[in-house]
Motif scaffolding. Structure first.
Motif, PDB file in Angstrom:
ATOM      1  N   PRO A 233      16.639  -2.631   0.796  1.00  0.00           N
ATOM      2  CA  PRO A 233      17.528  -2.130  -0.258  1.00  0.00           C
ATOM      3  C   PRO A 233      16.869  -1.066  -1.130  1.00  0.00           C
ATOM      4  O   PRO A 233      15.792  -1.268  -1.684  1.00  0.00           O
ATOM      5  CB  PRO A 233      17.849  -3.393  -1.074  1.00  0.00           C
ATOM      6  CG  PRO A 233      17.667  -4.520  -0.117  1.00  0.00           C
ATOM      7  CD  PRO A 233      16.531  -4.101   0.765  1.00  0.00           C
ATOM      8  N   ASP A 234      17.529   0.087  -1.222  1.00  0.00           N
ATOM      9  CA  ASP A 234      17.102   1.185  -2.099  1.00  0.00           C
ATOM     10  C   ASP A 234      15.701   1.702  -1.787  1.00  0.00           C
ATOM     11  O   ASP A 234      15.004   2.186  -2.677  1.00  0.00           O
ATOM     12  CB  ASP A 234      17.178   0.754  -3.572  1.00  0.00           C
ATOM     13  CG  ASP A 234      18.587   0.376  -3.986  1.00  0.00           C
ATOM     14  OD1 ASP A 234      19.524   1.080  -3.585  1.00  0.00           O
ATOM     15  OD2 ASP A 234      18.743  -0.631  -4.695  1.00  0.00           O
ATOM     16  N   VAL A 235      15.292   1.603  -0.540  1.00  0.00           N
ATOM     17  CA  VAL A 235      14.029   2.206  -0.101  1.00  0.00           C
ATOM     18  C   VAL A 235      14.384   3.341   0.850  1.00  0.00           C
ATOM     19  O   VAL A 235      14.836   3.098   1.974  1.00  0.00           O
ATOM     20  CB  VAL A 235      13.108   1.183   0.596  1.00  0.00           C
ATOM     21  CG1 VAL A 235      11.822   1.869   1.067  1.00  0.00           C
ATOM     22  CG2 VAL A 235      12.774   0.037  -0.352  1.00  0.00           C
ATOM     23  N   ASN A 236      14.198   4.575   0.406  1.00  0.00           N
ATOM     24  CA  ASN A 236      14.597   5.750   1.173  1.00  0.00           C
ATOM     25  C   ASN A 236      13.468   6.159   2.118  1.00  0.00           C
ATOM     26  O   ASN A 236      12.433   6.661   1.683  1.00  0.00           O
ATOM     27  CB  ASN A 236      14.940   6.899   0.235  1.00  0.00           C
ATOM     28  CG  ASN A 236      15.485   8.114   0.963  1.00  0.00           C
ATOM     29  OD1 ASN A 236      15.594   8.125   2.195  1.00  0.00           O
ATOM     30  ND2 ASN A 236      15.838   9.150   0.226  1.00  0.00           N
ATOM     31  N   MET A 237      13.662   5.948   3.410  1.00  0.00           N
ATOM     32  CA  MET A 237      12.653   6.315   4.398  1.00  0.00           C
ATOM     33  C   MET A 237      13.104   7.468   5.285  1.00  0.00           C
ATOM     34  O   MET A 237      12.568   7.675   6.373  1.00  0.00           O
ATOM     35  CB  MET A 237      12.294   5.076   5.245  1.00  0.00           C
ATOM     36  CG  MET A 237      11.520   4.033   4.459  1.00  0.00           C
ATOM     37  SD  MET A 237      10.928   2.639   5.442  1.00  0.00           S
ATOM     38  CE  MET A 237      12.382   1.596   5.423  1.00  0.00           C
TER      39      MET A 237
END
Length: 307
Positions: A233-237
Motif C-alpha cells: 500500500p502506497d509504495v510507488n515502485m
C-alpha cells in the motif's frame, strides 16, 4: 498486550442511540481482501434438499472472498474456562471462528449476541471459540461475564494464542477457518452478520446468493505472509527494474519500522496503511535502490607481493 495497544487502531462512531463503538479497521480488512489478486471462482453453491431448509441471511453481500491457499490455523491445545479441553486438531470437519475479544471492549460485547445466534443456528457444524485477551480480569471474572452474556461457545484465555496468530493489534478480530483447518478470512472490527453467515454457509456447502472469489494472502490474514507481496500500500515502485524491485521488497521485509510497532516496514504498511513512518521509510528505500546508493562496491582482493 496492553489495552492501549489493542485499541489504538480502532476509531469509534456513535450508532443511533446505542452508543456502540465500531472499529474503522473494517475498511482496511475489506481493502486487503479485495486486492488485485482476487479471482472469481463460482457464483452460487448448491446443497442437498435437507440443508436447503435453513434460511439464508437477508441482504447477502454480492461477493465474499476466501484465501486461495490458506495457511493452517495455528495449533493449540488448551482448557477453556469450564475446564473442557479445546484442541484445533479435534475441530477438523467444522467451520471455526476464532474470535479475539475482551470484556472491556464495547464492539466485542456488541457482537456477542450475533455469535451466540450463529453458534445456536449451525450447531455442531460450526465452532466458535472466544479467545479473551483480558489482562485486568481473572479467568473467573471472564467466565462470570461469559455466563451473564449467555455465551454458548468455549471461552479461553489467549494472550499467547494471539501471538501465534501474528498478533492482534485491534479488537475484536475474528479468523474464519474452513473445514480442513485453513484460515480463509480475517475480519477486524465489529462483525457484519450477513457477511459472516454467508461465509459460514459457503464453507459448509449450503446455498448462498453470492459470488465467491479467492485471493492470495500477502499479509492480509497473516502478517508473516507479507514477504509474498509484490506490491504494498502506497509504495510507488514504478520505474524500478525487476532486480531493483526484488531488492526493495527484500529490504522492506527485513528492515524494522521505527514507528514502534515492532513489525517490518512491509508488515507495517499492510497492518497500518496510515502510518507515516513506514511510508517515509519505504519511499526512502525505493529512492536509494533506484539511485544505486545502497549498491556496495565490488571487493578488491590485493595481489600477493612479488607477482
Amino acid at each position: 498486550m496492553k489495552k492501549s495497544l489493542l485499541i489504538v487502531a480502532l476509531l469509534a462512531v456513535v450508532a443511533g442511540t446505542t452508543g456502540l463503538m465500531i472499529g474503522l479497521m473494517i475498511a482496511r480488512a475489506r481493502h486487503g481482501a479485495s486486492s488485485k489478486s482476487t479471482v472469481a471462482v463460482h457464483s452460487v453453491s448448491r446443497a442437498s434438499k435437507d440443508e436447503d431448509v435453513e434460511t439464508a441471511p437477508n441482504g447477502e453481500p454480492a461477493v465474499i472472498r476466501f484465501v486461495k491457499d490458506p495457511t493452517p490455523t495455528p495449533p493449540f491445545l488448551v482448557t477453556d474456562l469450564e475446564g473442557k479441553s479445546i484442541s484445533t486438531a479435534a475441530l477438523k470437519g467444522k467451520v471455526v471462528i476464532v474470535n479475539f475479544w475482551a470484556t472491556w471492549c464495547p464492539p466485542c460485547r456488541a457482537e456477542i449476541p450475533e455469535l451466540v445466534e450463529l453458534q445456536a443456528k449451525y450447531k455442531d457444524r460450526l465452532q466458535i471459540i472466544g479467545v479473551s485477551v483480558d489482562e485486568d480480569a481473572t479467568p473467573q471474572e471472564v467466565n462470570a461475564f461469559a455466563a451473564k452474556a449467555g455465551i454458548n461457545y468455549p471461552v479461553i484465555m489467549g494472550k499467547d494464542i494471539a501471538k501465534e496468530y501474528g498478533g492482534v493489534p485491534a479488537l475484536p478480530t475474528s479468523f474464519i477457518v474452513n473445514k480442513d483447518g485453513g484460515v480463509v478470512q480475517k475480519h477486524v472490527g465489529l462483525l457484519q452478520r450477513d457477511e459472516v453467515e454467508t461465509e459460514i454457509r459457503a464453507l459448509l456447502g449450503l446455498p448462498v446468493n453470492s459470488t465467491i472469489e479467492t485471493f492470495a494472502d500477502t499479509g492480509q490474514i497473516f502478517l508473516k505472509n507479507a514477504e509474498r507481496a509484490t506490491d504494498l500500500p502506497d509504495v510507488n515502485m514504478k520505474g524500478l527494474t525487476a532486480a531493483q524491485k526484488t531488492l526493495v521488497l527484500k529490504r522492506l521485509n527485513s528492515e524494522t519500522c521505527t514507528c514502534g510497532c515492532g513489525l517490518t516496514i512491509a508488515q507495517c504498511r499492510i497492518n497500518d496503511t496510515s502510518c507515516p513512518v513506514s511510508q517515509k521509510l519505504a519511499a526512502q528505500i525505493v529512492q536509494e535502490v533506484k539511485s544505486g546508493a545502497t549498491a556496495a562496491p565490488a571487493p578488491v582482493t590485493p595481489k600477493p607481493s612479488g607477482l
